[in-house]
Design a protein around this motif. Structure first.
Motif, mmCIF file in Angstrom:
data_model
loop_
_atom_site.group_PDB
_atom_site.id
_atom_site.type_symbol
_atom_site.label_atom_id
_atom_site.label_comp_id
_atom_site.label_asym_id
_atom_site.label_seq_id
_atom_site.Cartn_x
_atom_site.Cartn_y
_atom_site.Cartn_z
ATOM 1 N N LYS A 202 25.421 38.013 33.554
ATOM 2 C CA LYS A 202 25.844 38.974 32.531
ATOM 3 C C LYS A 202 27.304 38.806 32.115
ATOM 4 N N GLN A 203 27.995 37.850 32.723
ATOM 5 C CA GLN A 203 29.405 37.682 32.353
ATOM 6 C C GLN A 203 29.520 36.938 31.031
ATOM 7 N N LYS A 204 30.533 37.309 30.259
ATOM 8 C CA LYS A 204 30.774 36.599 29.001
ATOM 9 C C LYS A 204 31.281 35.200 29.313
ATOM 10 N N ARG B 295 41.851 42.638 38.730
ATOM 11 C CA ARG B 295 40.390 42.810 38.732
ATOM 12 C C ARG B 295 39.842 42.718 37.323
ATOM 13 N N PHE B 296 38.667 42.160 37.223
ATOM 14 C CA PHE B 296 37.920 42.227 35.964
ATOM 15 C C PHE B 296 36.624 42.958 36.271
ATOM 16 N N GLY B 297 36.533 44.181 35.844
ATOM 17 C CA GLY B 297 35.355 44.965 36.204
ATOM 18 C C GLY B 297 35.250 45.017 37.711
ATOM 19 N N GLY B 298 34.115 44.617 38.243
ATOM 20 C CA GLY B 298 33.937 44.648 39.689
ATOM 21 C C GLY B 298 34.537 43.438 40.389
ATOM 22 N N LEU B 299 34.856 42.424 39.590
ATOM 23 C CA LEU B 299 35.298 41.170 40.181
ATOM 24 C C LEU B 299 36.796 41.184 40.468
ATOM 25 N N VAL B 300 37.151 40.833 41.692
ATOM 26 C CA VAL B 300 38.575 40.738 42.009
ATOM 27 C C VAL B 300 38.981 39.272 41.846
ATOM 28 N N PRO C 120 38.600 26.167 44.819
ATOM 29 C CA PRO C 120 37.341 25.967 44.104
ATOM 30 C C PRO C 120 37.392 26.578 42.706
ATOM 31 N N ASN C 121 36.432 26.223 41.892
ATOM 32 C CA ASN C 121 36.387 26.779 40.549
ATOM 33 C C ASN C 121 36.175 28.274 40.614
ATOM 34 N N GLY C 122 36.939 28.954 39.827
ATOM 35 C CA GLY C 122 36.789 30.394 39.780
ATOM 36 C C GLY C 122 37.489 31.091 40.915
ATOM 37 N N SER C 123 38.376 30.397 41.607
ATOM 38 C CA SER C 123 39.038 31.035 42.733
ATOM 39 C C SER C 123 40.253 31.842 42.290
ATOM 40 N N GLY C 124 40.621 31.754 41.019
ATOM 41 C CA GLY C 124 41.673 32.638 40.516
ATOM 42 C C GLY C 124 42.986 31.958 40.176
ATOM 43 N N LYS C 125 42.974 30.643 40.095
ATOM 44 C CA LYS C 125 44.227 29.914 39.849
ATOM 45 C C LYS C 125 44.776 30.201 38.445
ATOM 46 N N THR C 126 43.912 30.051 37.459
ATOM 47 C CA THR C 126 44.369 30.289 36.094
ATOM 48 C C THR C 126 44.758 31.751 35.896
ATOM 49 N N THR C 127 43.999 32.620 36.520
ATOM 50 C CA THR C 127 44.337 34.041 36.421
ATOM 51 C C THR C 127 45.723 34.307 36.993
ATOM 52 N N LEU C 128 46.016 33.629 38.079
ATOM 53 C CA LEU C 128 47.338 33.775 38.683
ATOM 54 C C LEU C 128 48.427 33.358 37.685
ATOM 55 N N GLU D 238 45.547 21.438 39.869
ATOM 56 C CA GLU D 238 44.872 20.200 39.516
ATOM 57 C C GLU D 238 43.754 19.971 40.518
ATOM 58 N N HIS D 239 42.673 19.425 40.032
ATOM 59 C CA HIS D 239 41.603 19.103 40.962
ATOM 60 C C HIS D 239 41.639 17.641 41.381
ATOM 61 N N LEU D 240 42.601 16.909 40.855
ATOM 62 C CA LEU D 240 42.664 15.488 41.174
ATOM 63 C C LEU D 240 43.507 15.301 42.431
HETATM 64 N N1 LIG Z 1 38.891 38.052 31.259
HETATM 65 C C1 LIG Z 1 38.026 37.951 32.272
HETATM 66 N N2 LIG Z 1 36.988 38.807 32.387
HETATM 67 C C2 LIG Z 1 36.104 38.700 33.412
HETATM 68 N N3 LIG Z 1 36.191 37.789 34.374
HETATM 69 C C3 LIG Z 1 37.201 36.903 34.323
HETATM 70 C C4 LIG Z 1 38.168 36.933 33.257
HETATM 71 N N4 LIG Z 1 39.052 35.928 33.462
HETATM 72 C C5 LIG Z 1 38.653 35.298 34.600
HETATM 73 N N5 LIG Z 1 37.547 35.871 35.113
HETATM 74 C C6 LIG Z 1 36.848 35.467 36.332
HETATM 75 O O1 LIG Z 1 37.799 35.454 37.368
HETATM 76 C C7 LIG Z 1 37.550 34.362 38.255
HETATM 77 C C8 LIG Z 1 38.806 33.519 38.396
HETATM 78 O O2 LIG Z 1 38.996 32.764 37.205
HETATM 79 P P1 LIG Z 1 40.138 31.667 37.013
HETATM 80 O O3 LIG Z 1 40.063 31.197 35.614
HETATM 81 O O4 LIG Z 1 41.401 32.205 37.470
HETATM 82 O O5 LIG Z 1 39.652 30.509 37.989
HETATM 83 P P2 LIG Z 1 40.333 29.129 38.315
HETATM 84 O O6 LIG Z 1 40.725 29.193 39.717
HETATM 85 O O7 LIG Z 1 41.352 28.798 37.298
HETATM 86 O O8 LIG Z 1 39.068 28.157 38.185
HETATM 87 P P3 LIG Z 1 38.947 26.677 37.548
HETATM 88 O O9 LIG Z 1 39.417 25.740 38.565
HETATM 89 O O10 LIG Z 1 37.475 26.545 37.385
HETATM 90 O O11 LIG Z 1 39.689 26.658 36.293
HETATM 91 C C9 LIG Z 1 36.378 33.597 37.693
HETATM 92 O O12 LIG Z 1 35.210 33.924 38.401
HETATM 93 C C10 LIG Z 1 36.283 34.072 36.278
HETATM 94 O O13 LIG Z 1 34.956 34.059 35.838
#
Ligand SMILES: Nc1ncnc2c1ncn2[C@@H]1O[C@H](COP(=O)(O)OP(=O)(O)OP(=O)(O)O)[C@@H](O)[C@H]1O
Ligand SMILES: Nc1ncnc2c1ncn2[C@@H]1O[C@H](COP(=O)(O)OP(=O)(O)OP(=O)(O)O)[C@@H](O)[C@H]1O
Ligand SMILES: [Mg+2]
Ligand SMILES: [Mg+2]
Lengths: 234, 328, 242, 411, 296
Positions: free
Chosen positions: A129-131, C12-17, C37-45, C196-198
């Motif tokens: 359900k995530q965008k 947090r995004f909704g329920g997701l931290v 790993p992918n989605g571990s929060g690096k870009t969010t940081l 970086e993943h490399l």
């Molecule tokens: N605006 C948002 N709304 C809902 N969920 C989000 C949003 N931005 C990020 N997420 C979720 O937060 C989590 C962390 O995302 P992030 O982009 O920080 O990962 P990442 O570590 O950079 O991963 P990657 O290596 O794949 O780029 C992911 O599960 C992502 O789906």
């Protein structure tokens, strides 16, 4: 499965491909390698029809498809995973996958494809359900591959599928690719991750400045000077 | 800024001079030339906002309208002081349109894209209906000044003002607007606008104070619009009717001109204005009654051939040649 | 005093931290790698540090100043620059203009010196041949290189790089790594943090690595040590790489 | 493709140009087309029937130079200058509408060429002191006064007048004068509201109007809103004894559009087919009759326009403007605009359009009378003034319910 | 009394608003999919109005039956325009399409004038009147309301529930992405444009059901302007939002009359417009992407 002859293509007035010849055997993985800007992406886009070829011919599954628009190719069982993902960012993962199964042929196999995709990428099932636009880079890459699989393809053009994936996942994706091949899918793969891709490929082409520089079986290519020059930086 | 960068003004000044000479020497050509200049000036002024920021102000004509009222009010109230009433009118016109632009800018510039565009329609229409509804400044009856001006300045001077002085001023305004554009383009502001036009969020992250630059461009453009309204409408036509001066058709024409020439370029609005004005005028002389039927397809063909405008196309073509300095 | 300090930052995004109570310190002149790993929060940081998002909890301190709630355009002048994982060029502007804009507003240069600076940066990054091309015509990789040049032109104290090298071939990667080394050493203040993943790039570049997992800091330390840690291999690398 | 009218037989005759910016496209294109045909008819009459203009020992053929002003004020100015300077025109027929006439006036005045308004009704044009601008049609202040006279004469009991009109300068001028005149006649204005241009729904206004219980309604502005007003009066079944609407009812399209709902609706017109202006009537007044008779006019109009469409008052106005120039030129025995302007102050003549006479001071038309028309049994009848009338007023008009039952405004 | 007026004015406003709404949906649709701002919008409304007029005048076809005819005619017209002009501008800067639609609008008006002349025409189609307390309203207007609502509902369902509707949304979000799913992007563009024009032309019929007079080749300008405002109010690219917004706009315009009428010395009708535009601005300030708009 796919035969490309004398393919020329480019953007605006700039020619990028100068006569590319390729042959991809049914049920094989064929890799296209080459330095950045060599024209690998352009080759795939031209084959798929996103850029219309200027010259040359493309034969797919025994039919001439040179000037067929992309959607007709999808109907025939050819699809592509684009560099840069090109998901529908405002739609959910689920909706993205549904749209993957847009064609009639794909719609019929919807349930099977979905199951396959969810076993390959359990993360997607969790995040139905995530965008798509809010997923992380790697998650988006998974979704892009998954969406392509939803079209029930006979052949996939993969443009750098491992880009942005964590090492563990890269290995998994390559495994998946070779598994898909074993199930009969034909794959044309563009990768920077040379050695991993050569590990799973059957045949490879090296592109340079819009032309095929060398081609050969994986072992031949591994030893070629071209590869050393580009990838090892000698 | 080095003088070298002003080179880009050369072709424009050349065209202005040619137009002036034609207008002054060929009998009967003065008004037509001024008519072309109206569109050039309009394009030149609007480009400072539309072209440079990429924001479309559908309510742009409101600034011309307010300028027109500024001049009218000044003439009504200060004509007894003699001709000083005109500079007073010009100042008042600029002040009024600048004030409106600040108010609108502060509120509406927070909106993006089409939302901004249409909110500004709201401003224009809202303003018109406010004038009419509350009978401000004569309401729908407008302000008719010719008699007044003739009494205050005498018939000769009044006629001279409307048929020559206002026209020369219009040339001046068009030139000043172009000069301003060149200056902006070569300053940091030009680059800031370029960035925000392309991706406002990215520009923000890069440390560009987007709001400041947007508002600056908006106000500048509005000030020129006020001048055009005061000069080309009130002073020249000697009357102001709300329905006329808040007519959105002029905004659309202004957009057409800017796009025809090439948005964000310096010379584009002039090319667009000339093409549009000349076509519109000569078609009406040669094919009275069917000229629009001919004009419309011509416009379509032009934009299909040059989606980035005629000047946009030329500039791209000459990017790496000697001519590049003269085309911006 | 560390240049950047995160104190229990959570998003947090909704329920997701996405980022879960992260604390982190980065010293001046340091080369830090962030993996996970992918989605571990690096870009969010990164988004939290650069101000695209504001944290739900915690504080961010940069150069002694609390920037937790500062809008992005107020952070840049303090010396923070970043690239985007999905590039955001000014499409109709040329490459040189893109980079010059960075120099003008990031480093406060005037127009002429900014253009000169931009030319230098293009050369450094190795895309000077693209100087007058419209940015929207570049390939994704070229766009990321342009973003790197633009970020460098801003003369930041701290540079946040988000997967600039993905899809790049090894010889180019080496060139960029050399470049980063050089700016870090020559323009002492520069701190580079890189996602970086490399692995070959990370191992060559980073002095210290932070591994993120499910929004949390899994482990942090000297590069080789961290990358050979069994837990990291388990969740991120899959197999031993170093 | 210069649009000119050529007459071949007398090559020696000199040509005198009349010029006109005409609205052939844009919002006034309907009126513009009618005006053009009207002018062409008058010129045809001057050249072919009248034998050209005799000034001294010279005979001039008149030719018309015209361009499309697109109903646009910026274009008008250029065209006036082009006519005056390039085409050497000294006699200009003003553009349609008060605004455009006003835009053209400074240029004409400065060039010293005459400008004759046949489509700009506003009184204020003539209050600005433009010496060279004269008027052929009746000014706005006269539009609704005749109707009030009529109501007073047939029904002294009717007292309550409602005014509902478009908010523009023209209608305002009309209704300001009408309101004052109504009070003079002893009427009471029970409702006085405007609506803006481009409305689709007048219901809120009509709701309120109905509550004011008027005996008669005067209103309107242009074509579209006039039709809308009557249509919605019918929708909401608002019955009054008489209705007079500006502009719209004078056109055949009004009845075509509304059908029997138009029955009994009145409206002022500058002119109407069937008015009793002719050589006889002129003789009675002791003035010249100049120009084609009504029958000739209709016949020539058909030839010129090439359609079966009857001329509207715009055509007659425009023709009268041309004729007034011709008459004045012959009176002045000069083609110098100053002499002709001088002569215009003194002339008084009748044409198919009625009497032509201006106030020497302002150039405003004072000779011409408006007529009131009413739709009766599907035809437009002239009901006022009695001298011009060809039918009696049908009063009170049938109710909407009666009309739905098929009742017409005929006895 | 004031209360009575308010009730009936709101009632009239609701009827009017539904027509406004449908007359905006096409604009919103075209913008949403193609990012084309159709400044020639009103000229298509005009074409629809004339369609209803001629079918009624020449063949006595009741305007309600002209609705499908106008839809089909409009779709054909939209198709031709797209193939001839807009197709070539799909990749051009957004504003250049605005120039094109302006020119197309002018062309349509002038062609229409050539064919139909510049008279203000109309017709009367009487099917009786509804008397409801203080409300007197002809059934034609009720019919216009009902038809508008049904059309809007159908379009909504079509957009959200059909595969094609979803494909349109996909194309909006990422064109290349849609192509790899097997969606024919060109067809979607053509279809959306043609359908948008079709709905607009069809709305012209509804407009004439509501106001059967004053039909003229230049009648469109007012509709363009109003449609812009309503489209934004509803959230651009959201046809359903456009409908709701139109409805609100109608209510607001007519409803506020009653209140403004109580202020002495002003022209309440003009002020209703003023108030309506203020309402728009306020909404946008609170919600910068309109009532039903997503992120921009
Ligand atoms: N605006 C948002 N709304 C809902 N969920 C989000 C949003 N931005 C990020 N997420 C979720 O937060 C989590 C962390 O995302 P992030 O982009 O920080 O990962 P990442 O570590 O950079 O991963 P990657 O290596 O794949 O780029 C992911 O599960 C992502 O789906
Ligand atoms: N949209 C475009 N417009 C203009 N030129 C382009 C465009 N896309 C790519 N190019 C140019 O075409 C050439 C080949 O690009 P292509 O993307 O095919 O290379 P590639 O082999 O896929 O490289 P990479 O490894 O970086 O993905 C490059 O020089 C690039 O600059
Ligand atoms: Mg590539
Ligand atoms: Mg990331």
């Amino acid at each position: 499965m796919l035969t490309v002859k004398e393919l020329e293509a480019g953007y605006g007035e700039m020619q990028v491909l100068w006569g590319v010849d390729l042959k991809v055997g049914k049920g094989t993985i064929t890799a296209i390698l080459g330095p950045n800007g060599a024209g690998k992406t352009t080759t795939l886009r031209a084959i798929f029809g996103l850029n219309s070829p200027w010259n040359g011919s493309i034969e797919f599954d025994g039919e001439d498809v040179t000037f067929l628009p992309p959607h007709r190719k999808v109907e025939k069982g050819l699809t592509m995973v684009l560099e840069g993902r090109h998901l529908f960012p405002g739609m959910t993962v689920e909706e993205n996958l549904e749209l993957g199964a847009y064609t009639k042929r794909a719609e019929e196999r919807f349930e099977d494809s979905l199951e396959l995709v969810f076993t390959l990428f359990p993360r997607l099932k969790e995040r139905k359900k995530q965008k798509a636009g809010t997923m992380s880079g790697g998650e988006q890459q998974m979704l892009a591959i998954a969406r392509a699989l939803m079209t029930a393809p006979k052949m996939i053009l993969l443009d750098e599928p491992s880009q942005g994936l964590a090492p563990k996942l890269v290995a998994e994706v390559f495994e998946t690719i070779s598994k898909l091949r074993d199930e009969g899918l034909t794959i044309l793969l563009v990768e920077q991750n040379v050695f991993a891709s050569l590990d799973i490929a059957d045949y490879a082409y090296v592109l340079g400045e819009g032309k095929v520089v060398t081609e050969g079986t994986v072992d031949e290519i591994k030893d070629s000077d071209e590869i050393k020059r580009v990838y090892v930086g000698v | 800024m080095q003088m070298g960068k002003l080179k880009a003004l050369v072709p424009m000044v050349l065209v202005y001079v040619i137009l002036l000479v034609i207008g002054l020497t060929v009998p009967g050509m003065w008004q037509p030339v001024v008519y072309f200049m109206f569109y050039v000036a309009l394009g030149q002024a609007f480009n400072i906002f539309l072209g440079l920021t990429g924001y479309v102000d559908f309510g742009y004509v409101a600034f011309l309208g307010l300028g027109a009222y500024g001049m009218a009010i000044a003439l009504q109230n200060f004509a007894h002081l003699g001709l000083v009433a005109i500079p007073i009118g010009i100042v008042l016109a600029v002040i009024m349109s600048v004030l409106l632009s600040m108010a609108v800018g502060a509120v509406a510039l927070r909106l993006r894209g089409a939302y901004f565009a249409i909110a500004t329609i709201g401003v224009n229409e809202g303003f018109r209906f406010l004038l009419v509804g509350t009978k401000l400044w004569g309401g729908s009856e407008g302000i008719v000044l010719s008699g007044f001006m003739r009494k205050a300045f005498g018939r000769e001077i009044a006629n001279y003002l409307s048929t020559f002085v206002s026209d020369l001023l219009l040339f001046l305004v068009a030139f000043l607007a172009a000069l301003t554009t060149v200056v902006i383009l070569n300053k940091k502001m030009g680059y800031a606008l370029l960035a925000l036009r392309e991706d406002e969020d990215a520009a923000r992250v890069m440390g560009i104070n987007v709001t400041k630059y947007k508002i600056m461009a908006f106000i500048t453009s509005a000030a020129f619009a006020g001048l055009i309204g005061a000069i080309a409408w009130t002073l020249k036509l000697t009357y102001v009717f709300p329905e006329d001066v808040f007519n959105i058709h002029y905004t659309v024409e202004a957009i057409v001109i800017v796009m025809l020439g090439g948005a964000g370029t310096l010379i584009g609005p002039m090319i667009g204005g000339l093409i549009y004005g000349v076509l519109k005028y000569y078609l009406s002389v040669i094919f009275p009654g069917v000229q629009l039927l001919i004009l419309a397809p011509l416009l379509i063909v032009t934009i299909v051939a040059f989606p980035e405008g005629v000047a946009g196309y030329l500039i791209k073509k000459t990017r790496n040649s000697k001519l590049a300095e003269y085309l911006r | 005093m560390p240049l950047l300090k995160l104190e229990n930052v959570t998003k947090r995004f909704g329920g997701l931290v996405a980022v879960d109570s992260i604390s982190l310190e980065v010293e001046e002149g340091e080369a830090l790698g962030i993996v996970g790993p992918n989605g571990s929060g690096k870009t969010t940081l990164y988004n939290l540090i650069s101000g695209v998002y504001y944290p739900d909890e915690g504080r961010i301190i940069f150069n002694g100043e609390d920037i937790t709630k500062l809008p992005p355009h107020r952070r840049t002048p303090l010396g923070l620059a970043r690239t985007f994982q999905i590039p955001r060029p000014f499409g109709s502007a040329t490459v040189i203009e893109n980079v010059a804009i960075g120099a003008m507003f990031g480093a406060g240069r005037d127009v002429d010196s900014a253009l000169r600076e931009a030319d230098e940066m293009l050369e450094l990054v190795g895309i000077d041949h693209l100087r007058d091309k419209e940015a929207k015509l570049l390939t994704p990789l070229e766009k990321r290189l342009m973003e790197l040049a633009r970020a460098l032109a801003m003369k930041p104290k701290m540079l946040l790089l988000d997967e600039v090298m993905a899809g790049m071939n090894p010889s180019d990667i080496n060139r960029i790594l050399d470049l980063l080394d050089r700016i870090r050493k020559e323009e002492k203040v520069a701190v580079v943090s890189m996602v970086e993943h490399l692995m070959h790039a990370i191992t060559r570049f980073a002095e210290r690595v932070v591994v993120m997992h499910q929004g949390k800091k899994l482990i942090e330390g000297e590069t080789y040590e961290v990358l050979s840690h069994p837990e990291v291999i388990e969740v991120y690398l899959g197999k031993k790489v170093v | 493709a210069q649009q000119e009218q050529k007459s071949e037989e007398t090559p020696k005759a000199e040509v005198l140009y009349f010029g006109a910016p005409l609205s052939l496209s844009g919002k006034y294109s309907k009126e513009g087309q009618m005006s053009l045909w009207g002018m062409q008819v008058a010129i045809k009459w001057i050249n072919e029937v009248h034998g050209g203009l005799k000034v001294g020992d010279k005979v001039y053929k008149v030719e018309l130079k015209y361009y499309d002003d697109q109903s646009n004020k910026e274009v008008v100015q250029s065209l006036i200058q082009k006519l005056a300077d390039q085409d050497g025109v000294k006699f200009i027929l003003a553009p349609y509408s008060s605004g455009l006439t006003l835009a053209a006036a400074p240029i004409a005045d400065q060039r010293g060429v005459l400008m004759n308004s046949h489509g700009g009704a506003s009184d204020y044009i003539f209050e600005q002191g433009y010496h060279y601008v004269v008027q052929t049609l009746s000014p706005a202040s006269k539009y609704q006064t005749g109707f009030l006279d009529m109501v007073k004469s047939v029904d002294p009991e009717a007292k309550r007048v409602a005014m509902i009109y478009e908010d523009n300068e023209f209608s305002r001028a009309v209704f300001k004068a009408a309101g004052e005149y109504a009070k003079q006649l002893g009427f009471e204005i029970v409702f006085d509201k405007t609506y803006p241009k481009g409305v689709q729904d007048l219901s809120p206004l009509l709701n309120e109007l109905a509550a004011a219980k008027p005996d008669v309604i005067i209103g309107g502005g242009h074509f579209a809103d006039g039709q809308l007003l009557v249509s919605q009066l019918a929708d909401m079944k608002i019955n009054v004894k008489a209705v007079s609407i500006l502009v719209a009812p004078a056109l055949p399209a009004f009845y075509d559009a509304l059908g029997t709902k138009a029955e009994g609706v009145c409206g002022p017109a500058q002119w109407e087919i069937g008015v009793s202006y002719g050589p006889e009537a002129a003789k009675k007044l002791g003035i010249d009759y100049y120009g084609p008779t009504q029958d000739e006019f209709l016949k020539m109009f058909k030839e010129v326009s090439g359609t079966d469409e009857p001329p509207s008052y715009h055509a007659a106005e425009a023709a009268a403007a041309v004729l007034s120039y011709a008459y004045a030129i012959e009176k002045a025995q000069s083609t110098n605009p100053d002499d002709v302007r001088e002569a215009m102050n003194t002339i008084e003549f009748m044409s198919v359009y009625g009497v032509w006479k201006i106030d020497p001071e302002t150039g405003k038309q004072i000779g011409h009378e408006m007529v009131i028309i009413q739709w009766q049994g599907g035809t437009k009848k002239i009901i006022w003034p009695p001298e011009a009338a060809n039918a009696d007023p049908y009063y009170p008009m049938p109710t909407w319910e009666e009309k739905e039952q098929g009742k017409l405004a005929t006895k | 009394m004031v209360g009575d007026h308010l009730v009936s004015n709101l009632f009239y406003g609701a009827l009017l608003g539904s027509v406004y709404g449908v007359a905006t949906m096409g604009l919103s649709m075209i913008f949403g999919v193609l990012r084309i701002v159709n400044v020639g919008h009103g000229s298509f409304v005009m074409v629809g109005a004339f369609t209803a007029f001629w079918l009624f005048t020449l063949y006595s076809i009741a305007p309600i039956l002209s609705i499908p005819v106008a839809l089909i005619f409009g779709i054909a017209l939209g198709f031709v325009i797209f193939q001839a002009v807009m197709k070539k501008l799909v990749d051009a800067p957004e504003l250049s399409t605005l120039l094109a639609t302006f020119a197309i609008g002018v062309f349509i008006e002038e062609t229409a004038k050539f064919i139909w002349g510049s008279d203000y025409v109309g017709f009367s189609w009487d099917i009786g009147t509804l008397y409801l307390g203080s409300i007197t309203v002809p059934y034609t207007k009720i019919l216009a309301f009902v038809a508008s609502t049904i059309i809007a509902g159908l379009l909504y369902l079509w957009f959200t529930k059909t595969k094609l509707g979803k494909a349109i949304k996909a194309v909006v979000e990422d064109r290349d992405g849609a192509a790899v799913c097997g969606i024919d992007v060109n067809r979607i563009f053509t279809l959306s444009f043609a359908l948008g024009i079709g709905v607009t032309v069809m709305s012209g019929v509804l407009v004439t059901l509501f106001v059967p007079v004053g039909i003229n080749v230049y009648m469109g300008a007012d509709y363009t302007l109003r449609a812009f405002v309503i489209a934004v109010l509803g959230g651009l690219g959201s046809p359903w939002g456009a409908f709701i917004a139109g409805f609100l706009f109608g209510l607001f315009e007519n409803g506020s009359y009653t209140l403004l009428g109580m202020i002495p010395g002003v022209e309440p009708f003009a002020l209703t417009r003023f108030v309506a535009f203020v309402f728009l601005l306020v909404i946008l300030l609170v919600k910068p992407t309109g009532l039903f708009g997503g992120e921009e």
